[in-house]
Design a protein around this motif. Sequence first.
Motif, PDB file in Angstrom:
ATOM      1  N   PHE A 162       0.853  -1.187   0.000  1.00 34.63           N
ATOM      2  CA  PHE A 162       0.000   0.000   0.000  1.00 34.63           C
ATOM      3  C   PHE A 162       0.890   1.238   0.000  1.00 34.63           C
TER       4      PHE A 162
ATOM      5  N   ALA B 194     -11.090  -1.777  -3.204  1.00 35.19           N
ATOM      6  CA  ALA B 194     -10.276  -2.703  -3.997  1.00 35.19           C
ATOM      7  C   ALA B 194     -10.582  -4.101  -3.484  1.00 35.19           C
TER       8      ALA B 194
ATOM      9  N   VAL C  72     -11.628  -2.824  -8.825  1.00 28.49           N
ATOM     10  CA  VAL C  72     -11.859  -1.614  -8.035  1.00 28.49           C
ATOM     11  C   VAL C  72     -13.317  -1.241  -8.235  1.00 28.49           C
TER      12      VAL C  72
ATOM     13  N   VAL D  27      -7.894   5.371  -6.466  1.00 26.20           N
ATOM     14  CA  VAL D  27      -7.156   4.154  -6.122  1.00 26.20           C
ATOM     15  C   VAL D  27      -6.709   3.469  -7.408  1.00 26.20           C
TER      16      VAL D  27
ATOM     17  N   VAL E 276      -4.813  -0.207  -8.646  1.00 30.23           N
ATOM     18  CA  VAL E 276      -4.297  -1.534  -8.321  1.00 30.23           C
ATOM     19  C   VAL E 276      -3.454  -2.008  -9.491  1.00 30.23           C
TER      20      VAL E 276
ATOM     21  N   GLY F 178      -8.431   0.547 -11.809  1.00 36.85           N
ATOM     22  CA  GLY F 178      -8.689   1.482 -10.723  1.00 36.85           C
ATOM     23  C   GLY F 178      -9.498   2.671 -11.176  1.00 36.85           C
TER      24      GLY F 178
ATOM     25  N   TYR G 237       0.627  -7.330  -5.552  1.00 31.09           N
ATOM     26  CA  TYR G 237      -0.098  -6.156  -6.035  1.00 31.09           C
ATOM     27  C   TYR G 237       0.318  -4.893  -5.288  1.00 31.09           C
TER      28      TYR G 237
ATOM     29  N   ILE H  19      -1.089  -1.240  -4.366  1.00 30.53           N
ATOM     30  CA  ILE H  19      -2.333  -0.485  -4.230  1.00 30.53           C
ATOM     31  C   ILE H  19      -1.953   0.942  -3.860  1.00 30.53           C
TER      32      ILE H  19
END
Length: 257
Positions: free
Chosen positions: A30, A117, A132, A142, A144, A163, A247, A249
């Motif tokens: 993140f 997400a 998303v 956001v 991803v 996203g 992933y 984010i």
Amino acid sequence: MGGGSAASTALVVLFLLLLTSGALSATFTFTNNCEQTVWPGLLSGAGSAPLPTTGFSLNTGESKSLPAPAGWSGRFWARTLCAADPTSGKFSCGTADCGTGTVECSGSGASPPATLAEFTLTGGGGRDFFDVSLVDGYNLPVLVAPRGVSTGGAANNSCSATGCVVDLNGACPSELKVKASGEGVACRSACEAFGKPEYCCSGSFANPNTCRPSSYSKFFKNACPRAYSYAYDDGTSTFTCPGGTSYLITFCPTTAR
């Protein structure tokens, strides 16, 4: 001897399965590119073990990584405008609050509106499924992005980034806009704003033939064509990657700082 051989074979198979499971685990990273601190919230799906944390703070420019086992499913979002009450110590957020009174969400989901997400790791065919979603409204951009695999190609169901990278709070229709200190801080879905079955895809509208895109869901879809805009928006909004993909984010991915 035959029984012992069978037992040994079973142990070997179990060991290989454990190795495979470990190989297919994912890492979620993140990153906060917003101009203010955000507080990600995490909710595991039914039957999925909770991740190491269910909520944390993320300062501007900061990143945090969390491991997730194969088979995990759940959702992530970012809370904004959060603070602890100076008298009671109760923690609450202006958008996407999970209502626990603490930074940890502890099994509670986001209060709409919230940009979500959503993930299912190593699902059907051993693939990851992710999206998303703006079905519960929007509170911040956001993105991803799969890591360690090719993200090229715009074909549906491809392993590529998805996203909503546009700031919709200013452009949000007035009847959907959530304000704080006179400024738009979130954008509600038509379902939340009006509660009508045709917007919520409920009752007689609870199937893809009767629940169709509305002018409000089209507002979200036009701005963010890869994100879910209403409940039956699967065709252009669900993406897949090989199991074991990790992933990134990113909150507010296009903010210049």
